[in-house]
Each structure stands twice: as C-alpha cells, then as structure tokens.
Design an enzyme around this catalytic site. Structure first.
Site, PDB file in Angstrom:
ATOM      1  N   CYS A  60     -16.283  24.274 -34.290  1.00 41.44           N
ATOM      2  CA  CYS A  60     -14.959  24.581 -33.750  1.00 41.44           C
ATOM      3  C   CYS A  60     -14.565  23.444 -32.813  1.00 41.44           C
ATOM      4  CB  CYS A  60     -14.972  25.906 -32.995  1.00 41.44           C
ATOM      5  SG  CYS A  60     -13.340  26.331 -32.320  1.00 41.44           S
ATOM      6  N   PHE A  86     -15.488  36.484 -47.025  1.00 37.56           N
ATOM      7  CA  PHE A  86     -15.283  35.628 -45.860  1.00 37.56           C
ATOM      8  C   PHE A  86     -16.143  34.374 -45.985  1.00 37.56           C
ATOM      9  CE2 PHE A  86     -12.992  37.437 -42.057  1.00 37.56           C
ATOM     10  CZ  PHE A  86     -12.255  38.342 -42.788  1.00 37.56           C
ATOM     11  N   CYS A 144     -14.835  34.646 -27.309  1.00 30.60           N
ATOM     12  CA  CYS A 144     -14.913  34.447 -28.775  1.00 30.60           C
ATOM     13  C   CYS A 144     -15.980  35.365 -29.362  1.00 30.60           C
ATOM     14  CB  CYS A 144     -15.259  32.984 -29.076  1.00 30.60           C
ATOM     15  SG  CYS A 144     -15.505  32.655 -30.831  1.00 30.60           S
ATOM     16  N   ASP A 145     -15.629  36.088 -30.443  1.00 26.64           N
ATOM     17  CA  ASP A 145     -16.574  37.063 -30.997  1.00 26.64           C
ATOM     18  C   ASP A 145     -17.246  36.568 -32.274  1.00 26.64           C
ATOM     19  OD1 ASP A 145     -14.487  37.204 -32.756  1.00 26.64           O
ATOM     20  OD2 ASP A 145     -14.129  39.348 -32.555  1.00 26.64           O
ATOM     21  N   THR A 146     -17.192  35.257 -32.525  1.00 28.13           N
ATOM     22  CA  THR A 146     -17.847  34.757 -33.729  1.00 28.13           C
ATOM     23  C   THR A 146     -18.911  33.719 -33.392  1.00 28.13           C
ATOM     24  OG1 THR A 146     -16.133  33.087 -34.064  1.00 28.13           O
ATOM     25  CG2 THR A 146     -15.890  35.160 -35.254  1.00 28.13           C
ATOM     26  N   GLU A 163      -7.560  31.336 -41.338  1.00 30.30           N
ATOM     27  CA  GLU A 163      -7.299  31.767 -39.972  1.00 30.30           C
ATOM     28  C   GLU A 163      -7.608  30.597 -39.050  1.00 30.30           C
ATOM     29  OE1 GLU A 163      -7.937  36.447 -40.758  1.00 30.30           O
ATOM     30  OE2 GLU A 163      -8.728  35.579 -38.908  1.00 30.30           O
ATOM     31  N   HIS A 179     -12.368  46.445 -39.107  1.00 25.94           N
ATOM     32  CA  HIS A 179     -13.744  46.284 -39.591  1.00 25.94           C
ATOM     33  C   HIS A 179     -14.742  46.725 -38.521  1.00 25.94           C
ATOM     34  CE1 HIS A 179     -12.356  42.634 -37.665  1.00 25.94           C
ATOM     35  NE2 HIS A 179     -13.604  42.268 -37.431  1.00 25.94           N
ATOM     36  N   CYS A 197     -12.516  29.627 -25.098  1.00 28.79           N
ATOM     37  CA  CYS A 197     -12.444  31.046 -25.470  1.00 28.79           C
ATOM     38  C   CYS A 197     -13.768  31.721 -25.127  1.00 28.79           C
ATOM     39  CB  CYS A 197     -12.190  31.211 -26.966  1.00 28.79           C
ATOM     40  SG  CYS A 197     -11.005  30.051 -27.663  1.00 28.79           S
TER      41      CYS A 197
HETATM   42  S1  SF4 Z   1     -11.864  32.042 -30.689  1.00 24.41           S
HETATM   43 FE1  SF4 Z   1     -13.848  31.084 -31.173  1.00 24.41          FE
HETATM   44  S2  SF4 Z   1     -13.575  30.193 -33.220  1.00 24.41           S
HETATM   45 FE2  SF4 Z   1     -11.498  30.629 -32.396  1.00 24.41          FE
HETATM   46  S3  SF4 Z   1     -10.850  28.708 -31.421  1.00 24.41           S
HETATM   47 FE3  SF4 Z   1     -11.838  29.948 -29.828  1.00 24.41          FE
HETATM   48  S4  SF4 Z   1     -14.002  29.270 -29.814  1.00 24.41           S
HETATM   49 FE4  SF4 Z   1     -13.081  28.537 -31.737  1.00 24.41          FE
END
Ligand code: SF4
Length: 221
Positions: free
Chosen positions: A40, A34, A50-52, A116, A215, A47
């Site tokens: 972003c 990855f 958002c999990d990242t 992605e 995962h 979001c």
């Molecule tokens: S989920 Fe997270 S990484 Fe994806 S578009 Fe939304 S804020 Fe950006």
C-alpha cells in the site's frame, strides 16, 4: 540477429485470493472472488484503523498464475467461473499492480473486474469494470467512478472525516453514481460506530447511503 531481449513478464505480489460475497457498497451480496494485492502506498501511519493485512505477499506470480488461483477459488466456491463473476481487486492499494495484461487475462476467464482504490493514483479505467474510490487523504486524484465510499471516523478514531462538513468537502466536485458512508470498525472500541455514522448520513441527505460491512455481520471473510 537481434540483440534485443524480451522484457521479463511482470510478476504480481499477492496477499491472498479467496471466494466470498462482496460485503460493502452498491454490490453488497454479490458472489465474488477477492484478489488482495500486497503493498500500500499510504500505510498504517495514515490509516491506523486499517482492517486489512496487506504487508506481506503470500505468493508472487505471473498473470497466468494469478488467474489460475482466482479460477481455483471460483471452482471451489461456485463450481466454476459463471460469466461476469465479480473479481474484486483490493489490497493494500490494487492500482500499484493491476495492469491491462492482468485485467485482460482475468476477463478472458470470465471475470468482471471491480477495484477498490484509495484514490491517490489515477486509475486506467479500461482495467476495471467497476470502480470504488475510498479516499484516505484530503487530497486525492481519482474523483470519478462508480461509487465513492468514505469511511466515517467521526469522533471514534483519528482520520480525515471527523464531521459531516469534512465529508462534504471530500466529495465536492466529484462524479460518482453512488455515495456511501461506512462506519469505521475498531474492535477495541466496541466495533463499528453505527449510531454516529447514521446521524451523519441523515445530516448529509441524498444521495448518501449507509454502507454496512455485511461480511463481518454474517461472519465470512
Ligand atoms: S485503509 Fe489500509 S489498505 Fe486502504 S489506504 Fe489505508 S492503509 Fe492502505
């Protein structure tokens, strides 16, 4: 003597590079490296679930430095880069940074490139071998690719997919080979909304399928 200066080589802001398995979608279970870019164009206001963690770059480097780190990750986990090893470009929003020079350098190393994207920007298709679009806004521009993966918020969280009709509207007129609905995962609310998402997949019918974040189930990054 020419007065033209050579443009500075692009540098890429990277959050992290790590070996794992692709956990989601049609390629779930595939060994992968990855490449998570920092940054972003939508952000946590759009979001909130958002999990990242994409906000801050861990390092900024040239294409060859990024490739070197990706190769090192593959060396550690897989003993090298077997031809066609999946390189998942993600983020944040990877289309802000992944460009043809970096894609070419990664392919020269043996990687097959998956991206992605949130679909808010048109993707230069020659930069990717597999394209996953996961829209986070009702209007999005990248409407064709290999898989459409919609995070289903249902009643569990704010978002653009409160019900089955909103999913149908998001997918209308698109051209993808695979269509996935994936539960939103909110740990404070007890984790993924599996049951609600299953009911939606049943209501949607083919070609929709459930995407589980495997995962997380098996406890790997
Ligand atoms: S989920 Fe997270 S990484 Fe994806 S578009 Fe939304 S804020 Fe950006």
């Amino acid at each position: 003597m020419s007065t033209k200066s050579t443009p500075a080589a692009r540098r890429y802001a990277v959050r992290e590079i790590f070996p794992t398995l692709q956990g989601e979608g049609a390629q779930a279970g595939s060994p992968a490296v990855f490449l998570r870019f920092a940054g972003c164009n939508l952000g946590y206001a759009v979001c909130p679930w958002c999990d990242t963690d994409w906000a801050k770059a861990d390092f900024t480097g040239s294409a060859s430095e990024v490739v070197e780190r990706a190769r090192a990750a593959a060396d550690d986990a897989f003993g090298g880069v077997p031809d066609g090893l999946l390189l998942v470009a993600t983020g944040g929003e990877p289309s802000l940074q992944l460009d043809p020079p970096l894609a070419d350098a990664l392919r020269a190393e043996g990687f097959r490139i998956a991206m992605e994207t949130n679909g808010s920007r048109e993707i230069v298709r020659r930069t990717v071998d597999w394209l996953t679009v996961s829209p986070k806004q009702p209007e999005y521009v990248q409407r064709e690719g290999d898989e459409l993966k919609i995070v289903y918020t249902g009643r569990a969280a704010p978002g653009i997919t409160p019900d089955v009709e909103s999913v149908r509207a998001l997918a209308a007129g698109t051209r993808f080979d695979h269509y996935f609905l994936q539960p939103v995962d909110i740990p404070e609310e007890g984790g993924p909304n599996y049951q609600e998402t299953l009911r939606a997949v049943h209501a949607l019918g083919p070609p929709w399928r459930l995407s589980v974040q495997t995962h997380k189930v098996i406890g790997i990054p």
